[in-house]
Enzyme design. Structure first.
Site, mmCIF file in Angstrom:
data_model
loop_
_atom_site.group_PDB
_atom_site.id
_atom_site.type_symbol
_atom_site.label_atom_id
_atom_site.label_comp_id
_atom_site.label_asym_id
_atom_site.label_seq_id
_atom_site.Cartn_x
_atom_site.Cartn_y
_atom_site.Cartn_z
ATOM 1 N N CYS A 157 0.817 -1.218 0.000
ATOM 2 C CA CYS A 157 0.000 0.000 0.000
ATOM 3 C C CYS A 157 0.857 1.277 0.000
ATOM 4 O O CYS A 157 1.960 1.281 0.539
ATOM 5 C CB CYS A 157 -0.883 0.040 1.231
ATOM 6 S SG CYS A 157 -1.821 -1.450 1.475
ATOM 7 N N ARG A 179 4.833 0.059 -6.048
ATOM 8 C CA ARG A 179 4.756 -0.789 -4.862
ATOM 9 C C ARG A 179 3.738 -1.905 -5.033
ATOM 10 O O ARG A 179 3.744 -2.873 -4.281
ATOM 11 C CB ARG A 179 4.364 0.067 -3.644
ATOM 12 C CG ARG A 179 5.417 1.095 -3.274
ATOM 13 C CD ARG A 179 4.868 2.085 -2.285
ATOM 14 N NE ARG A 179 4.616 1.481 -0.997
ATOM 15 C CZ ARG A 179 5.412 1.575 0.058
ATOM 16 N NH1 ARG A 179 6.542 2.236 -0.035
ATOM 17 N NH2 ARG A 179 5.107 1.011 1.195
ATOM 18 N N TRP A 188 -3.190 -2.606 -1.414
ATOM 19 C CA TRP A 188 -2.880 -3.974 -1.836
ATOM 20 C C TRP A 188 -3.600 -4.869 -0.827
ATOM 21 O O TRP A 188 -3.253 -4.877 0.353
ATOM 22 C CB TRP A 188 -1.367 -4.190 -1.788
ATOM 23 C CG TRP A 188 -0.883 -5.435 -2.457
ATOM 24 C CD1 TRP A 188 -0.566 -5.589 -3.780
ATOM 25 C CD2 TRP A 188 -0.620 -6.706 -1.839
ATOM 26 N NE1 TRP A 188 -0.140 -6.876 -4.010
ATOM 27 C CE2 TRP A 188 -0.168 -7.579 -2.842
ATOM 28 C CE3 TRP A 188 -0.743 -7.196 -0.537
ATOM 29 C CZ2 TRP A 188 0.188 -8.903 -2.606
ATOM 30 C CZ3 TRP A 188 -0.403 -8.518 -0.285
ATOM 31 C CH2 TRP A 188 0.060 -9.349 -1.313
ATOM 32 N N GLY A 200 -0.349 -1.315 6.755
ATOM 33 C CA GLY A 200 0.018 -2.229 7.839
ATOM 34 C C GLY A 200 -1.134 -3.162 8.151
ATOM 35 O O GLY A 200 -2.080 -3.283 7.359
ATOM 36 N N GLU A 229 18.251 -16.181 -10.652
ATOM 37 C CA GLU A 229 17.736 -14.821 -10.812
ATOM 38 C C GLU A 229 17.184 -14.608 -12.235
ATOM 39 O O GLU A 229 16.140 -13.975 -12.413
ATOM 40 C CB GLU A 229 18.849 -13.813 -10.491
ATOM 41 C CG GLU A 229 18.536 -12.357 -10.720
ATOM 42 C CD GLU A 229 17.338 -11.830 -9.932
ATOM 43 O OE1 GLU A 229 16.845 -12.520 -9.034
ATOM 44 O OE2 GLU A 229 16.865 -10.732 -10.272
ATOM 45 N N LYS A 247 13.384 -13.524 -13.027
ATOM 46 C CA LYS A 247 13.011 -12.344 -13.829
ATOM 47 C C LYS A 247 12.001 -12.740 -14.900
ATOM 48 O O LYS A 247 11.013 -12.052 -15.124
ATOM 49 C CB LYS A 247 14.235 -11.732 -14.528
ATOM 50 C CG LYS A 247 15.169 -10.925 -13.672
ATOM 51 C CD LYS A 247 14.662 -9.580 -13.220
ATOM 52 C CE LYS A 247 13.893 -9.666 -11.962
ATOM 53 N NZ LYS A 247 14.550 -9.724 -10.706
ATOM 54 N N GLU A 281 8.552 -13.524 -13.339
ATOM 55 C CA GLU A 281 7.882 -12.345 -12.772
ATOM 56 C C GLU A 281 7.193 -11.496 -13.825
ATOM 57 O O GLU A 281 6.076 -11.070 -13.623
ATOM 58 C CB GLU A 281 8.918 -11.435 -12.084
ATOM 59 C CG GLU A 281 9.348 -11.887 -10.734
ATOM 60 C CD GLU A 281 10.199 -10.821 -10.050
ATOM 61 O OE1 GLU A 281 11.281 -10.502 -10.570
ATOM 62 O OE2 GLU A 281 9.772 -10.309 -8.999
ATOM 63 N N LYS A 288 6.124 -4.318 -4.826
ATOM 64 C CA LYS A 288 7.544 -3.982 -4.771
ATOM 65 C C LYS A 288 8.090 -4.167 -3.370
ATOM 66 O O LYS A 288 9.188 -4.664 -3.177
ATOM 67 C CB LYS A 288 7.741 -2.531 -5.223
ATOM 68 C CG LYS A 288 9.181 -2.082 -5.269
ATOM 69 C CD LYS A 288 9.896 -2.694 -6.447
ATOM 70 C CE LYS A 288 11.353 -2.307 -6.530
ATOM 71 N NZ LYS A 288 12.073 -3.191 -7.452
HETATM 72 C C1 AGP Z 1 12.481 -8.862 -7.317
HETATM 73 O O1 AGP Z 1 12.407 -8.849 -8.705
HETATM 74 C C2 AGP Z 1 11.282 -9.255 -6.661
HETATM 75 N N1 AGP Z 1 10.193 -8.431 -6.990
HETATM 76 C C3 AGP Z 1 11.326 -9.735 -5.224
HETATM 77 O O2 AGP Z 1 11.787 -11.037 -5.273
HETATM 78 C C4 AGP Z 1 12.174 -8.952 -4.200
HETATM 79 O O3 AGP Z 1 13.523 -9.093 -4.484
HETATM 80 C C5 AGP Z 1 11.862 -9.470 -2.786
HETATM 81 O O4 AGP Z 1 10.507 -9.234 -2.500
HETATM 82 C C6 AGP Z 1 12.731 -8.859 -1.733
HETATM 83 O O5 AGP Z 1 12.568 -7.479 -1.662
HETATM 84 P P1 AGP Z 1 13.605 -6.556 -0.900
HETATM 85 O O6 AGP Z 1 14.897 -6.639 -1.609
HETATM 86 O O7 AGP Z 1 12.996 -5.195 -0.965
HETATM 87 O O8 AGP Z 1 13.705 -7.079 0.499
#
Ligand code: AGP
Length: 618
Positions: free
Chosen positions: A2, A27, A74, A99, A491, A495, A498, A613
């Site tokens: 949110c 976000r 969210w 929260g 990774e 990607k 996602e 995010k």
């Molecule tokens: C990354 O592409 C993702 N959206 C996700 O895995 C992210 O890395 C994960 O939620 C951790 O986030 P942070 O680095 O803000 O802790």
């Protein structure tokens, strides 16, 4: 997750709220709303879906006024819908909340008995009703707000309007971030500095349990005990343009191309080369590390080191293990924060926990680090967001300097994390004296050249878009690599999943024959990361194995590798580099491959479905 924006000043509040919410879109959210005060009346407009839905409703039903609050939600408690969207209202009280109010059921039952009825399924509405109830009980708005803060359990960032007080915003935080932006005869509130940087660079980060009153002329802040306090005004270095697309089709593409610059920024002032021939002039300077690791002539005061993180940050932690173990011979254990927090790890005063997080707000990482701290561990964080919760919890922080990362899929935050981990490994290599001086000095030279090398490399990837075009319709991908590039395969697969919603698995290439090889059928794309390093021959054999089963190999190798041209159907080349730089170099073409596939499929690259995010819930 949110997002919150609040404004008080002389501009049209709606413009500031929508602009700020747009900057928080990254976000992740599923509904949005705004409330604006005009002539002692607060009007609310809310909409399910994206901000454009809210904007079109506001066009039909304009919100005028110079005081207002906005929110992107969210969904956690209650499905995404207009009625569950914020702001929530109870009589004169209108609020937005980030929260989770954990005792919401108990409070709902209590309020129901008092005759309150609820319009939404959310825990947030309860806070509005409870403030109203406390005012019915005879308290002033300020006292009622404070009382409610002591009654709700869980995490919150709250911004509240009282229809009868059109000259102020009430704010409070506990566990969810809230920032006050300072202007001239105007002030701002937001859950994230990205919403404010277009208006001001001067901000105050509220501490947990703080509550405050924001007016046009200033801000009054009180701590959890009700004592008025002065919180420092900090200057934000992020520029407005870094949070804009700047001609790129997507934020993600822009952020991929920003990597040479943000890696240069991350290295700035941390690699000292000195003059040639000068002894002891080559060094790594990392802020607060000497305090954390103790005097240089003494052994490192830790006998266990954990790296904790989630998602992409976890992948950078896995690479960090290769860096630190190889260079310093210190043993590292890397854990998913969500698993670590629910097992019973052996932690004591000689434990160091390194938490990695782009946002600094990831609930699992924060909780795992909090538990470790309680058990006596020292905390070091690697983070991109100044003063976010994870750095605030930590004994020391190394900031990545990626600037705001708007694309939900992490790119530049990842490679700057790798850069910081490499700096840390080199620092520890010197501290433990396990890294020979010549190798260390060579590594510094390589690091300094890295941004330039990346800049040149980024100009050579014209073929990735064509490769993406040829393979965009495949339903499943396998990514393989070994050594420090194995996490890069994980990774790369993450990607692709996602942003293109294509199923993809990353595997250690040597593990393939223990199961995943059964997946391979005619034409299945297998992306193989194969630099010319000490496991090159091994990975080449893995390529043979998948080719023999009909896979279509997309190889990422080194410029000049003639063998690879004969073994793979598609080849993407990156310049040859020392082993510790290849994870950074190889990440970039994998990001571009995922990007082009997603773009050609027409998915929402910057805000993929279901993703947020900053994952502030478990
Ligand atoms: C990354 O592409 C993702 N959206 C996700 O895995 C992210 O890395 C994960 O939620 C951790 O986030 P942070 O680095 O803000 O802790």
């Amino acid at each position: 997750m949110c997002g919150i924006v609040g404004y008080i000043g002389s501009r049209e509040a709606t413009d500031v709220l929508i602009d700020g919410l747009r900057r928080l879109e990254y976000r992740g959210y599923d509904s949005a709303g705004a409330a604006v005060s005009y002539n002692n009346e607060i009007q609310i407009v809310r909409a399910e879906g994206k901000l454009k839905e809210l904007e079109s409703k506001i066009t039909k039903n304009p919100l005028n006024g110079t005081l207002g609050i906005g929110h992107t939600r969210w969904a956690t408690h209650g499905r995404p819908s207009e009625t569950n969207a914020h702001p929530h209202r109870a009589g004169d009280i209108v609020l937005v909340h980030n929260g989770i109010i954990e005792n919401h059921q108990k409070l709902r039952a209590y309020l129901s008995k008092k005759g309150h009825t609820f319009k939404s399924e959310t825990d947030s509405e309860i806070a509005a009703q409870l403030i109203q109830q406390r005012m019915f009980d005879g308290l002033s708005m300020e006292k009622a707000f404070c009382k409610v803060l002591s009654e709700i359990e869980g995490s919150y960032a709250l911004v509240v309007l009282n229809q009868k007080e059109p000259d102020r915003l009430y704010v409070a935080r506990n566990g969810s971030p809230l920032v006050v932006g300072l202007g001239k005869n105007e002030n701002f509130v937001a859950s994230d500095i990205a919403a404010l940087i277009a208006y001001t660079k001067n901000v105050i980060f509220l501490e947990d349990k703080d509550f405050g009153i924001v007016t046009r002329d200033g801000v009054k802040i009180f701590d959890g005990k009700g004592k008025q306090v002065k919180r420092p005004v900090k200057e934000v270095t992020w520029s407005r343009t870094t949070a804009e697309k700047g001609g790129y089709k997507h934020f993600m593409l822009k952020e991929i191309f920003e990597q040479p610059q943000v890696i240069a920024d991350t290295l700035l002032g941390r690699v000292i080369q000195g003059k040639q021939g000068e002894k002891n002039q080559q060094k790594i300077i990392l802020e607060n590390m000497d305090a954390l690791f103790g005097p240089k002539n003494k052994p490192i005061p830790f006998d266990k080191i954990f790296i904790l993180a989630c998602g992409t940050s976890y992948h950078s932690g896995l690479v960090g293990k290769y860096f630190i173990e190889e260079m310093s011979r210190l043993s590292i254990q890397v854990d998913l924060a969500s698993e670590f927090r629910y097992r019973n790890p052996v932690i004591d005063k000689k434990t160091l926990v390194i938490g990695i997080s782009q946002s600094g707000e990831t609930a699992d990482t924060l909780a795992a680090m909090t538990d470790a701290k309680k058990k006596g561990a020292k905390l070091l964080s690697i983070c991109n967001v100044l003063e976010s919760s994870i750095p605030r919890l930590s004994h020391a922080t190394l900031y990545t300097r990626a600037g705001p990362e708007i694309g939900v899929a992490s790119t530049k935050a990842f490679t700057t994390q790798l850069t910081v981990l490499l700096l840390l490994a080199l620092y520890l290599g010197r501290r433990t004296k396990k890294m020979p001086t010549q190798d260390f000095e060579e590594a510094l030279k390589e690091l300094v050249r890295l941004p330039d090398r990346l800049e040149k490399m980024l100009k050579t990837f014209g073929n990735i878009s064509q490769i993406a075009d040829r393979h965009k319709n495949r339903s499943s991908y396998l990514y393989l690599a070994r050594g420090a590039n194995y996490p890069i395969a994980l990774e790369g697969a993450l990607k692709l999943k996602e942003i293109s919603y294509i199923h993809a698995e990353g595997y250690a290439a040597g593990e393939m024959k223990h199961g995943p090889i059964a997946l391979i059928d005619e034409g299945m794309p297998v992306v193989v990361v194969i630099p010319q390093d000490r496991v090159y021959e091994k990975v080449l054999s893995n390529i043979e194995e998948v080719r023999a089963r009909g896979a279509c190999v997309i190889a990422l190798g080194n410029t000049g590798d003639k063998i690879l041209q004969t073994k793979a159907q598609e080849v993407i080349l990156v310049p040859k580099a020392p082993w510790y730089l290849t994870p950074i170099l190889m990440s970039i073409p994998l990001q571009l491959l995922a990007y082009h596939i997603a773009d050609k499929k027409g998915t929402d690259v910057d805000q993929p479905r279901n993703l947020a995010k900053s994952v502030t819930v478990e």
